[in-house]
Design a protein around this motif. Structure first.
Motif, PDB file in Angstrom:
ATOM      1  N   ILE A 156       0.840  -1.204   0.000  1.00 54.82           N
ATOM      2  CA  ILE A 156       0.000   0.000   0.000  1.00 54.82           C
ATOM      3  C   ILE A 156       0.875   1.254   0.000  1.00 54.82           C
ATOM      4  O   ILE A 156       0.598   2.226  -0.710  1.00 54.82           O
ATOM      5  CB  ILE A 156      -0.974  -0.016   1.195  1.00 54.82           C
TER       6      ILE A 156
ATOM      7  N   TYR B 139       3.940   1.523  -1.217  1.00 53.75           N
ATOM      8  CA  TYR B 139       4.532   1.662  -2.545  1.00 53.75           C
ATOM      9  C   TYR B 139       3.520   2.199  -3.557  1.00 53.75           C
ATOM     10  O   TYR B 139       3.875   2.990  -4.433  1.00 53.75           O
ATOM     11  CB  TYR B 139       5.100   0.335  -3.043  1.00 53.75           C
ATOM     12  N   ALA B 140       2.264   1.782  -3.435  1.00 51.33           N
ATOM     13  CA  ALA B 140       1.223   2.284  -4.344  1.00 51.33           C
ATOM     14  C   ALA B 140       1.002   3.782  -4.129  1.00 51.33           C
ATOM     15  O   ALA B 140       0.878   4.546  -5.098  1.00 51.33           O
ATOM     16  CB  ALA B 140      -0.072   1.519  -4.133  1.00 51.33           C
TER      17      ALA B 140
ATOM     18  N   THR C  43       3.892   5.647  -5.551  1.00 54.32           N
ATOM     19  CA  THR C  43       3.817   5.704  -7.011  1.00 54.32           C
ATOM     20  C   THR C  43       2.905   6.846  -7.457  1.00 54.32           C
ATOM     21  O   THR C  43       3.242   7.600  -8.371  1.00 54.32           O
ATOM     22  CB  THR C  43       3.303   4.364  -7.571  1.00 54.32           C
TER      23      THR C  43
END
Length: 105
Positions: A53, A55-56, A59
């Motif tokens: 989560i 890393y998302a 991003t």
């Protein structure tokens, strides 16, 4: 708890460094008879999902440059928390990962 349970808990955390949520999920589904291993598997799985989560979100935030700085922070936290989990597993202690979202109980 025997030495085999400790070794599997250590292996779970070490493999979580490289393979993310997969080792925790496999042990959670396979080792239902050992509460110690299941506890470490749940904790590794919760931390891996939290890292995914993170890393998302990083991003999405990288479009406004903030996310670029979050990637190394999340990676370092992932490495440190997995090492802390492996050390706790080798001592036969339970480990609660800081900052993890407790989705699986």
């Amino acid at each position: 708890m025997d030495q085999d349970s400790k070794n599997i808990a250590i292996l779970n955390w070490v493999l979580t460094i490289f393979f993310g949520f997969i080792p925790g999920l496999v042990l959670y589904l396979v080792k239902t008879d050992d509460a110690y291993i299941k506890g470490h598997a749940i904790e590794a799985l919760n931390w891996s999902i939290t890292a995914i989560i993170g890393y998302a979100i990083a991003t999405v935030l990288s479009f406004i440059v903030i996310g670029i700085f979050l990637f190394p922070v999340i990676g370092i936290c992932h490495l440190i928390f997995c090492i802390m989990g492996a050390i706790a597993g080798s001592k036969g202690e339970d480990f609660k990962t800081p900052f993890a979202i407790r989705l699986i109980k």
